[in-house]
Write a protein that holds these residues in place. Structure first.
Motif, PDB file in Angstrom:
ATOM      1  N   CYS A 183      -5.919  -0.024  -0.087  1.00 31.34           N
ATOM      2  CA  CYS A 183      -5.486   1.020   0.576  1.00 31.34           C
ATOM      3  C   CYS A 183      -6.319   2.017   1.042  1.00 31.34           C
ATOM      4  CB  CYS A 183      -4.049   1.717  -0.336  1.00 31.34           C
ATOM      5  SG  CYS A 183      -2.622   0.568  -0.410  1.00 31.34           S
ATOM      6  N   GLN A 184      -6.914   2.920   0.081  1.00 27.91           N
ATOM      7  CA  GLN A 184      -7.668   3.874   0.289  1.00 27.91           C
ATOM      8  C   GLN A 184      -9.014   3.567   1.243  1.00 27.91           C
ATOM      9  OE1 GLN A 184      -8.688   5.842  -3.277  1.00 27.91           O
ATOM     10  NE2 GLN A 184      -8.776   7.627  -2.488  1.00 27.91           N
ATOM     11  N   LEU A 185      -9.801   2.371   1.111  1.00 26.80           N
ATOM     12  CA  LEU A 185     -11.075   2.303   1.377  1.00 26.80           C
ATOM     13  C   LEU A 185     -11.013   1.405   2.762  1.00 26.80           C
ATOM     14  CD1 LEU A 185     -13.553   2.098  -1.660  1.00 26.80           C
ATOM     15  CD2 LEU A 185     -12.871   4.097  -0.079  1.00 26.80           C
ATOM     16  N   ILE A 186     -10.047   0.393   2.824  1.00 28.61           N
ATOM     17  CA  ILE A 186     -10.030  -0.720   3.779  1.00 28.61           C
ATOM     18  C   ILE A 186      -8.895   0.100   4.963  1.00 28.61           C
ATOM     19  CG2 ILE A 186      -9.454  -2.673   4.692  1.00 28.61           C
ATOM     20  CD1 ILE A 186     -11.960  -2.534   2.747  1.00 28.61           C
ATOM     21  N   MET A 187      -7.827   0.390   4.441  1.00 27.25           N
ATOM     22  CA  MET A 187      -6.626   0.749   5.204  1.00 27.25           C
ATOM     23  C   MET A 187      -6.681   2.502   5.653  1.00 27.25           C
ATOM     24  SD  MET A 187      -4.662  -1.860   6.484  1.00 27.25           S
ATOM     25  CE  MET A 187      -6.322  -2.758   6.633  1.00 27.25           C
ATOM     26  N   GLN A 188      -7.668   2.955   4.861  1.00 30.42           N
ATOM     27  CA  GLN A 188      -7.465   4.561   4.883  1.00 30.42           C
ATOM     28  C   GLN A 188      -6.140   5.237   4.914  1.00 30.42           C
ATOM     29  OE1 GLN A 188     -10.807   6.138   5.446  1.00 30.42           O
ATOM     30  NE2 GLN A 188     -11.331   4.384   4.848  1.00 30.42           N
ATOM     31  N   VAL A 189      -5.322   4.722   3.929  1.00 27.18           N
ATOM     32  CA  VAL A 189      -4.141   5.562   3.566  1.00 27.18           C
ATOM     33  C   VAL A 189      -4.316   5.611   1.945  1.00 27.18           C
ATOM     34  CG1 VAL A 189      -2.875   4.206   5.352  1.00 27.18           C
ATOM     35  CG2 VAL A 189      -2.992   3.261   3.083  1.00 27.18           C
ATOM     36  N   PRO A 200      -3.754   5.535  -1.972  1.00 32.39           N
ATOM     37  CA  PRO A 200      -3.978   4.528  -2.909  1.00 32.39           C
ATOM     38  C   PRO A 200      -2.461   3.816  -3.291  1.00 32.39           C
ATOM     39  CG  PRO A 200      -4.908   6.194  -4.043  1.00 32.39           C
ATOM     40  CD  PRO A 200      -4.529   6.852  -2.604  1.00 32.39           C
ATOM     41  N   ASP A 201      -1.638   4.714  -3.108  1.00 38.74           N
ATOM     42  CA  ASP A 201      -0.080   4.277  -3.756  1.00 38.74           C
ATOM     43  C   ASP A 201       0.698   3.836  -2.610  1.00 38.74           C
ATOM     44  OD1 ASP A 201       0.033   6.948  -2.835  1.00 38.74           O
ATOM     45  OD2 ASP A 201       1.239   7.445  -4.610  1.00 38.74           O
ATOM     46  N   GLN A 214      -5.508  -3.724  -5.240  1.00 40.45           N
ATOM     47  CA  GLN A 214      -4.795  -3.066  -4.118  1.00 40.45           C
ATOM     48  C   GLN A 214      -4.856  -1.730  -3.797  1.00 40.45           C
ATOM     49  OE1 GLN A 214      -0.457  -4.737  -3.416  1.00 40.45           O
ATOM     50  NE2 GLN A 214      -0.029  -2.868  -3.280  1.00 40.45           N
ATOM     51  N   PRO A 215      -4.961  -0.772  -4.965  1.00 36.59           N
ATOM     52  CA  PRO A 215      -5.343   0.611  -4.417  1.00 36.59           C
ATOM     53  C   PRO A 215      -6.384   1.054  -3.717  1.00 36.59           C
ATOM     54  CG  PRO A 215      -4.463   0.326  -6.506  1.00 36.59           C
ATOM     55  CD  PRO A 215      -4.735  -0.854  -6.236  1.00 36.59           C
ATOM     56  N   VAL A 216      -7.428  -0.133  -3.886  1.00 40.29           N
ATOM     57  CA  VAL A 216      -8.873   0.279  -3.376  1.00 40.29           C
ATOM     58  C   VAL A 216      -8.759  -0.093  -1.827  1.00 40.29           C
ATOM     59  CG1 VAL A 216     -11.106  -0.494  -3.284  1.00 40.29           C
ATOM     60  CG2 VAL A 216     -10.236   0.131  -5.419  1.00 40.29           C
ATOM     61  N   PHE A 240      -2.085  -7.141   2.082  1.00 35.09           N
ATOM     62  CA  PHE A 240      -3.158  -7.182   1.028  1.00 35.09           C
ATOM     63  C   PHE A 240      -3.193  -8.873   0.677  1.00 35.09           C
ATOM     64  CE2 PHE A 240      -4.518  -6.838  -3.671  1.00 35.09           C
ATOM     65  CZ  PHE A 240      -5.870  -6.801  -3.220  1.00 35.09           C
ATOM     66  N   ALA A 241      -2.290  -9.546   0.567  1.00 33.55           N
ATOM     67  CA  ALA A 241      -2.427 -11.148   0.121  1.00 33.55           C
ATOM     68  C   ALA A 241      -3.170 -11.687   1.250  1.00 33.55           C
ATOM     69  CB  ALA A 241      -1.047 -11.527   0.019  1.00 33.55           C
ATOM     70  N   PHE A 242      -2.855 -11.348   2.726  1.00 26.88           N
ATOM     71  CA  PHE A 242      -3.486 -12.127   3.902  1.00 26.88           C
ATOM     72  C   PHE A 242      -4.878 -11.683   3.787  1.00 26.88           C
ATOM     73  CE2 PHE A 242      -4.790 -10.812   8.191  1.00 26.88           C
ATOM     74  CZ  PHE A 242      -5.139 -11.713   8.716  1.00 26.88           C
ATOM     75  N   VAL A 243      -5.302 -10.550   3.639  1.00 22.34           N
ATOM     76  CA  VAL A 243      -6.617  -9.887   3.645  1.00 22.34           C
ATOM     77  C   VAL A 243      -7.520 -10.607   2.557  1.00 22.34           C
ATOM     78  CG1 VAL A 243      -8.309  -7.957   3.398  1.00 22.34           C
ATOM     79  CG2 VAL A 243      -6.038  -7.705   4.749  1.00 22.34           C
ATOM     80  N   LYS A 244      -6.922 -10.827   1.448  1.00 24.36           N
ATOM     81  CA  LYS A 244      -7.738 -11.295   0.356  1.00 24.36           C
ATOM     82  C   LYS A 244      -8.077 -12.502   0.571  1.00 24.36           C
ATOM     83  CE  LYS A 244      -4.970 -10.634  -3.554  1.00 24.36           C
ATOM     84  NZ  LYS A 244      -4.531 -10.746  -4.916  1.00 24.36           N
TER      85      LYS A 244
END
Length: 230
Positions: free
Chosen positions: A186-192, A194-195, A182-184, A166-170
């Protein structure tokens, strides 16, 4: 359009044309004329289908993108199954979500054809957006292929942890982009979920690729990678 804005709720595509009748139980009939119009653009549809590997989520995003460009409201998530006529087997949980066939996807787009308008209108309203997506995804594949080794190195260095990735993508997001929790991510970018605390390598690389845009150049990504691999 930039990395990670693509799937942000406030930014993303906003609806599909002519979907008012898709929330009922029976899918609308598709005329031979509408089918022929869509069939005439098969190479574009096939190119897009191959790039997204038939994933329903990506088709939904594209339909919403088309609708946004035509001033239409979002296609509700519950309507995409009816539009694509998903089978029970296809709706069973699988990595990356449901996948459909090319024929299913093309039939769904045939349901959007307005026969009161000339074929050129469908091309301008729908196919042009699809073509832009093909161009974007082809760029994303080329860039990801070029930096894939370092993406894998980064994943290994941070142990696949969500926080490290997440730090890299930001660092790739524009300064004026909305705050991305970070939960967003996970859910919307990585499709996993949120936790999720650790993201598998293949999911990270694939979802990273799917969210790249034309402004996400190899040079820009390499600079961010160098920082996080140092």
């Amino acid at each position: 359009d930039k990395l990670c804005q693509r799937t942000m709720p406030s930014w993303g595509p906003e609806g599909a044309p002519r979907h008012d009748d898709l929330e009922g139980r029976k899918p609308p009939q598709v005329s031979s004329e509408a089918t022929a119009i869509v069939e005439s653009f098969r190479p574009t549809f096939a190119a897009y289908f191959d790039l997204i590997k038939g994933r329903v989520k990506n088709i939904h995003d594209c339909i919403n993108r088309i609708a946004q460009s035509n001033g239409k409201p979002p296609l509700p998530p519950q309507a995409i199954g009816a539009l694509l006529e998903l089978t029970k087997d296809q709706m069973q949980g699988q990595p990356g979500g449901p996948v459909v066939t090319l024929d299913q996807m093309m039939k769904a787009f045939a349901k959007m054809v307005n026969l009161q308008e000339p074929k050129e209108k469908f091309e301008a309203k729908v196919v042009s957006v699809l073509s832009s997506e093909v161009t974007r995804l082809q760029h994303a594949v080329a860039v990801t292929t070029a930096v894939k080794e370092d993406l894998i190195r980064l994943h290994g260095k941070v142990g696949g942890t969500t926080s490290g990735l997440f730090a890299f993508v930001k660092d790739l997001m524009p300064e004026d982009a909305p705050e991305l929790p970070q939960p967003v991510f996970c859910q919307l970018i990585m499709q996993v979920p949120p936790d999720t605390l650790v993201i598998p390598q293949d999911i990270f690389v694939e979802q990273f690729q799917m969210n790249l845009d034309s402004e996400d150049t190899e040079d820009k990504i390499r600079k961010a990678l160098a920082k996080h691999l140092a």
